[in-house]
Each structure stands twice: as C-alpha cells, then as structure tokens.
Write a protein that holds these residues in place. Structure first.
Motif, PDB file in Angstrom:
ATOM      1  N   LEU A  94      44.485  42.364  40.173  1.00  0.00           N
ATOM      2  CA  LEU A  94      43.534  43.453  39.950  1.00  0.00           C
ATOM      3  C   LEU A  94      42.883  43.336  38.573  1.00  0.00           C
ATOM      4  CD1 LEU A  94      42.271  46.062  41.040  1.00  0.00           C
ATOM      5  CD2 LEU A  94      44.169  47.295  39.992  1.00  0.00           C
ATOM      6  N   LEU A  95      43.680  43.024  37.570  1.00  0.00           N
ATOM      7  CA  LEU A  95      43.139  42.868  36.223  1.00  0.00           C
ATOM      8  C   LEU A  95      42.162  41.700  36.150  1.00  0.00           C
ATOM      9  CD1 LEU A  95      43.245  43.834  33.283  1.00  0.00           C
ATOM     10  CD2 LEU A  95      45.078  42.188  32.913  1.00  0.00           C
ATOM     11  N   VAL A  96      42.546  40.580  36.713  1.00  0.00           N
ATOM     12  CA  VAL A  96      41.660  39.411  36.705  1.00  0.00           C
ATOM     13  C   VAL A  96      40.426  39.680  37.568  1.00  0.00           C
ATOM     14  CG1 VAL A  96      41.488  36.966  37.345  1.00  0.00           C
ATOM     15  CG2 VAL A  96      43.552  37.809  36.213  1.00  0.00           C
ATOM     16  N   ALA A  97      40.611  40.361  38.710  1.00  0.00           N
ATOM     17  CA  ALA A  97      39.493  40.652  39.603  1.00  0.00           C
ATOM     18  C   ALA A  97      38.470  41.558  38.922  1.00  0.00           C
ATOM     19  CB  ALA A  97      40.001  41.306  40.883  1.00  0.00           C
ATOM     20  N   ALA A  98      38.922  42.459  38.068  1.00  0.00           N
ATOM     21  CA  ALA A  98      37.988  43.333  37.359  1.00  0.00           C
ATOM     22  C   ALA A  98      37.073  42.512  36.459  1.00  0.00           C
ATOM     23  CB  ALA A  98      38.756  44.362  36.537  1.00  0.00           C
ATOM     24  N   PHE A  99      37.628  41.544  35.738  1.00  0.00           N
ATOM     25  CA  PHE A  99      36.800  40.694  34.885  1.00  0.00           C
ATOM     26  C   PHE A  99      35.898  39.781  35.701  1.00  0.00           C
ATOM     27  CE2 PHE A  99      40.011  41.820  31.684  1.00  0.00           C
ATOM     28  CZ  PHE A  99      39.167  42.186  30.654  1.00  0.00           C
ATOM     29  N   VAL A 100      36.411  39.250  36.800  1.00  0.00           N
ATOM     30  CA  VAL A 100      35.603  38.381  37.658  1.00  0.00           C
ATOM     31  C   VAL A 100      34.447  39.171  38.271  1.00  0.00           C
ATOM     32  CG1 VAL A 100      35.638  37.035  39.811  1.00  0.00           C
ATOM     33  CG2 VAL A 100      37.461  36.750  38.132  1.00  0.00           C
ATOM     34  N   ALA A 101      34.741  40.369  38.786  1.00  0.00           N
ATOM     35  CA  ALA A 101      33.696  41.196  39.403  1.00  0.00           C
ATOM     36  C   ALA A 101      32.658  41.614  38.371  1.00  0.00           C
ATOM     37  CB  ALA A 101      34.327  42.419  40.054  1.00  0.00           C
ATOM     38  N   TRP A 102      33.094  41.903  37.157  1.00  0.00           N
ATOM     39  CA  TRP A 102      32.158  42.269  36.095  1.00  0.00           C
ATOM     40  C   TRP A 102      31.195  41.114  35.811  1.00  0.00           C
ATOM     41  CZ3 TRP A 102      32.387  40.086  31.026  1.00  0.00           C
ATOM     42  CH2 TRP A 102      31.440  40.629  30.140  1.00  0.00           C
ATOM     43  N   GLY A 103      31.737  39.926  35.659  1.00  0.00           N
ATOM     44  CA  GLY A 103      30.902  38.748  35.390  1.00  0.00           C
ATOM     45  C   GLY A 103      29.969  38.431  36.544  1.00  0.00           C
ATOM     46  N   LEU A 104      30.486  38.476  37.769  1.00  0.00           N
ATOM     47  CA  LEU A 104      29.654  38.186  38.933  1.00  0.00           C
ATOM     48  C   LEU A 104      28.553  39.242  39.117  1.00  0.00           C
ATOM     49  CD1 LEU A 104      32.240  36.932  41.590  1.00  0.00           C
ATOM     50  CD2 LEU A 104      30.463  35.606  40.432  1.00  0.00           C
ATOM     51  N   SER A 105      28.880  40.493  38.863  1.00  0.00           N
ATOM     52  CA  SER A 105      27.864  41.536  39.022  1.00  0.00           C
ATOM     53  C   SER A 105      26.761  41.384  37.983  1.00  0.00           C
ATOM     54  CB  SER A 105      28.490  42.924  38.934  1.00  0.00           C
ATOM     55  OG  SER A 105      28.925  43.202  37.616  1.00  0.00           O
ATOM     56  N   TYR A 106      27.117  40.923  36.797  1.00  0.00           N
ATOM     57  CA  TYR A 106      26.118  40.706  35.756  1.00  0.00           C
ATOM     58  C   TYR A 106      25.172  39.576  36.147  1.00  0.00           C
ATOM     59  CZ  TYR A 106      24.003  39.954  31.203  1.00  0.00           C
ATOM     60  OH  TYR A 106      23.104  39.820  30.179  1.00  0.00           O
ATOM     61  N   VAL A 107      25.724  38.528  36.743  1.00  0.00           N
ATOM     62  CA  VAL A 107      24.922  37.358  37.096  1.00  0.00           C
ATOM     63  C   VAL A 107      24.206  37.549  38.433  1.00  0.00           C
ATOM     64  CG1 VAL A 107      25.059  34.894  37.694  1.00  0.00           C
ATOM     65  CG2 VAL A 107      26.374  35.791  35.781  1.00  0.00           C
ATOM     66  N   ALA A 108      24.921  38.042  39.441  1.00  0.00           N
ATOM     67  CA  ALA A 108      24.396  38.041  40.802  1.00  0.00           C
ATOM     68  C   ALA A 108      23.656  39.318  41.196  1.00  0.00           C
ATOM     69  CB  ALA A 108      25.540  37.805  41.787  1.00  0.00           C
ATOM     70  N   LEU A 109      23.893  40.419  40.521  1.00  0.00           N
ATOM     71  CA  LEU A 109      23.311  41.688  40.948  1.00  0.00           C
ATOM     72  C   LEU A 109      22.243  42.203  39.997  1.00  0.00           C
ATOM     73  CD1 LEU A 109      26.548  43.532  42.151  1.00  0.00           C
ATOM     74  CD2 LEU A 109      24.933  42.184  43.495  1.00  0.00           C
ATOM     75  N   GLY A 110      21.430  41.301  39.473  1.00  0.00           N
ATOM     76  CA  GLY A 110      20.378  41.707  38.545  1.00  0.00           C
ATOM     77  C   GLY A 110      19.323  42.580  39.203  1.00  0.00           C
ATOM     78  N   GLY A 111      18.919  42.247  40.428  1.00  0.00           N
ATOM     79  CA  GLY A 111      17.899  43.025  41.133  1.00  0.00           C
ATOM     80  C   GLY A 111      18.339  44.456  41.410  1.00  0.00           C
ATOM     81  N   PRO A 112      19.502  44.637  42.054  1.00  0.00           N
ATOM     82  CA  PRO A 112      19.964  46.007  42.292  1.00  0.00           C
ATOM     83  C   PRO A 112      20.225  46.786  40.998  1.00  0.00           C
ATOM     84  CG  PRO A 112      21.128  44.498  43.737  1.00  0.00           C
ATOM     85  CD  PRO A 112      20.321  43.665  42.780  1.00  0.00           C
ATOM     86  N   ARG A 113      20.689  46.094  39.948  1.00  0.00           N
ATOM     87  CA  ARG A 113      20.939  46.763  38.671  1.00  0.00           C
ATOM     88  C   ARG A 113      19.615  47.265  38.073  1.00  0.00           C
ATOM     89  NH1 ARG A 113      23.521  42.930  36.073  1.00  0.00           N
ATOM     90  NH2 ARG A 113      21.610  42.002  35.274  1.00  0.00           N
ATOM     91  N   ASP A 114      18.564  46.442  38.142  1.00  0.00           N
ATOM     92  CA  ASP A 114      17.257  46.854  37.634  1.00  0.00           C
ATOM     93  C   ASP A 114      16.673  47.999  38.459  1.00  0.00           C
ATOM     94  OD1 ASP A 114      17.457  44.958  35.656  1.00  0.00           O
ATOM     95  OD2 ASP A 114      16.206  43.467  36.703  1.00  0.00           O
ATOM     96  N   ALA A 115      16.860  47.957  39.768  1.00  0.00           N
ATOM     97  CA  ALA A 115      16.366  49.037  40.632  1.00  0.00           C
ATOM     98  C   ALA A 115      17.082  50.344  40.299  1.00  0.00           C
ATOM     99  CB  ALA A 115      16.561  48.675  42.098  1.00  0.00           C
TER     100      ALA A 115
END
Length: 147
Positions: free
Chosen positions: A32-53
């Motif tokens: 869970l701890l490692v997944a939180a960091f992985v999900a944070w990094g992936l969301s920063y890289v992969a979810l730029g469009g939804p984040r901007d919206a």
C-alpha cells in the motif's frame, strides 16, 4: 464532474498498483505504501488531461463564486421572484431604483446610527464626567440620597 473523473482515475491507479504489488508477493501494508508513491507518479505523468480539465472546472467555479460574492446564487425562476418582491417592497416604501442603487424618499429610511467611538472628541474631560450608575460617586450624588 471532471474532478470526480480525475479522482476515480487516481483511486483506480492506486488500487491497480496495490493489487499488482501484493500479487508480486509484497506484504499488503508495504504494498500500500509503495502503491501510493507509484500511483502518485503515474497520475502525474499519465493523467495530465483529466487533471487540467479538473483544474479548469474548479477555476470556473471559483470565478462564478467570486462574481456572486455577497449575493445569493439563485435559479432564474427564484431570481425573477426575488426581483418582483424587491419591486413590491420598493414601491411600498416609495423608493426608486437608479442603476444598482436605491434612492429613498425618506418614508422607509431610518436615521443613521453612529458608533459609540464616533463621538470620542465630544466626550467631557475626566473631571467633568458624570458618575456611572451604581458607583460610589453616583450613590453620594444622586438626588434620592440627598436629605
């Protein structure tokens, strides 16, 4: 709605990362701890469009709230009803509307109040002050205590 979409995508990344890490044999809490960091990094890289919206959506809502600051946000029907009520009250008081300002004829206008500190310059000097009710000075100087 874009905020909900972005949040769901981030949670999905977290859950997917946690499932993959626990399937790989990592302890569930450590996963869970490692997944939180992985999900944070992936969301920063992969979810730029939804984040901007989501950011645009929140900025638009903030602008609308700032434009309506101090005024209640009403539906068009409620706004029309409020305008009719305001016009009826203004007509009853004899007020006329000029732009956004209401100019009264004095019928419904109250006298302006002044704050207690507004007349600080008009206060008597310490020796000229009258005694407060209930104080020792007022008890000796009150007419009821006089013989």
């Amino acid at each position: 709605m874009p905020v909900v979409v972005y949040s769901v995508l981030r949670v999905a990344l977290l859950v997917l990362s946690w499932l993959l890490l626990t399937w790989a044999g990592l302890h569930p809490l450590a996963a869970l701890l490692v997944a939180a960091f992985v999900a944070w990094g992936l969301s920063y890289v992969a979810l730029g469009g939804p984040r901007d919206a989501a950011a645009r959506y929140l900025a638009e809502r903030a602008a609308v709230r700032a434009a309506h600051a101090g005024r209640p946000m009403l539906s068009p029907h409620a706004r029309e009803d409020a305008d009719v009520e305001d016009a009826a009250v203004d007509a009853a008081l004899g007020d006329t509307v000029v732009g956004d300002a209401v100019v009264g004829d004095g019928v419904g206008d109250a006298a302006p109040r002044t704050a207690p500190d507004d007349d600080a310059d008009e206060r008597p000097a310490d020796g000229d002050r009258r005694a407060e009710p209930g104080s020792a000075q007022s008890a000796s100087a009150s007419p009821s205590s006089m013989p």
